[in-house]
Design a protein around this motif. Sequence first.
Motif, short mmCIF file in Angstrom:
data_model
loop_
_atom_site.label_atom_id
_atom_site.label_comp_id
_atom_site.label_asym_id
_atom_site.label_seq_id
_atom_site.Cartn_x
_atom_site.Cartn_y
_atom_site.Cartn_z
N ASP A 94 63.23 31.78 25.78
CA ASP A 94 61.82 31.95 25.47
C ASP A 94 61.49 31.52 24.04
O ASP A 94 60.46 30.88 23.81
N ARG A 127 61.03 27.86 24.07
CA ARG A 127 59.76 27.46 24.69
C ARG A 127 58.59 27.69 23.72
O ARG A 127 57.68 26.87 23.64
N ARG A 145 58.42 24.92 21.27
CA ARG A 145 57.88 23.69 21.84
C ARG A 145 56.37 23.78 22.05
O ARG A 145 55.64 22.82 21.82
N MET A 146 55.89 24.93 22.49
CA MET A 146 54.45 25.13 22.63
C MET A 146 53.75 24.89 21.30
O MET A 146 52.72 24.21 21.22
N GLU A 158 53.63 21.20 20.41
CA GLU A 158 52.64 20.45 21.18
C GLU A 158 51.23 20.71 20.66
O GLU A 158 50.42 19.78 20.55
N ILE A 167 50.61 14.26 31.02
CA ILE A 167 51.45 15.41 31.28
C ILE A 167 52.78 14.94 31.86
O ILE A 167 52.82 14.02 32.68
N HIS A 186 54.19 18.57 27.60
CA HIS A 186 55.09 19.18 28.58
C HIS A 186 54.38 20.28 29.35
O HIS A 186 54.58 20.46 30.54
N TYR A 187 53.52 21.03 28.65
CA TYR A 187 52.85 22.18 29.24
C TYR A 187 51.40 21.84 29.59
O TYR A 187 50.66 21.29 28.78
N PHE A 226 49.00 23.99 29.90
CA PHE A 226 48.03 24.79 29.15
C PHE A 226 47.79 24.23 27.75
O PHE A 226 46.67 24.30 27.23
N THR A 227 48.82 23.68 27.09
CA THR A 227 48.58 23.08 25.77
C THR A 227 47.69 21.84 25.90
O THR A 227 46.84 21.59 25.06
N ARG A 228 47.89 21.11 26.96
CA ARG A 228 47.05 19.93 27.24
C ARG A 228 45.60 20.36 27.48
O ARG A 228 44.66 19.73 26.99
#
Length: 260
Positions: free
Chosen positions: A29, A32, A35-36, A39, A114, A133-134, A136-138
Amino acid sequence: MSEQPTPRQLRPRTPDEELLEAPLEVATDPMRIRRMRRELEMGFAALADVDDGVAVFGSARTPDDDPQYRLAVETGRQLGQAGYSVITGGGGGIMAAANRGAQEAGALSIGLAIELPFEEATNPYLDLPLHFHYFFTRKVMFVRYASGFVVFPGGFGTLDELFEALTLIQTRKIRSFPLVLVGSAFWTPLLDWLRDSLLAGGKISPGDLDLIAVVDDAESAVAAVAAATAPQRRASTETTPPSSVADQPARPDRSRTRSA
């Protein structure tokens, strides 16, 4: 002319990124979360100067000989001619068409791609391609840097983006956000269901359906966006020349249309 490198190509992959593509039990976690954050930081930095963006959504499966594809090209072109940047998901079909129209108009053409297991390539009409990658970030980037959504016929992804925007408007997380659906024949059955099931059943309020405009041509789509965003665009140009560095005006306030 060499192909413009994407942000993903500009730096080597980090150990965290490599592990995140390994089996799920390998990634942690905290990895992750890092990375979030990367992004979000990448998107904010790359799009910081985009003030007049309009997101165009629609099916990646629409072929280039389809009338909807040609309509999306014209919509992207007219949005560009009206001074808007065009933001799409960076894929094919309607997304490629809107980006193509924007480039033909000399406007900034942005694609927020994505990463998917089948690795759909970005379309060739992008001035600024970004990779996420995610989901939600997009989505944060779409809402943060678009002043309106123009939605063509599409599948689950298109509906997801449409209802995400509707939810944010309904809950007042964003305001003054035009939502324009292109293609009355496609969208009318959905709107009938919303009215006959959700509204009639008391699941939404009477004014909620007024958040959506339905059009059938590029001129009407652009006019609907322009009418809703005109006050914001006027406000961004009505600034007083600063008398000193300390008096420099801040960037135009996006809180009217952006999520917190």
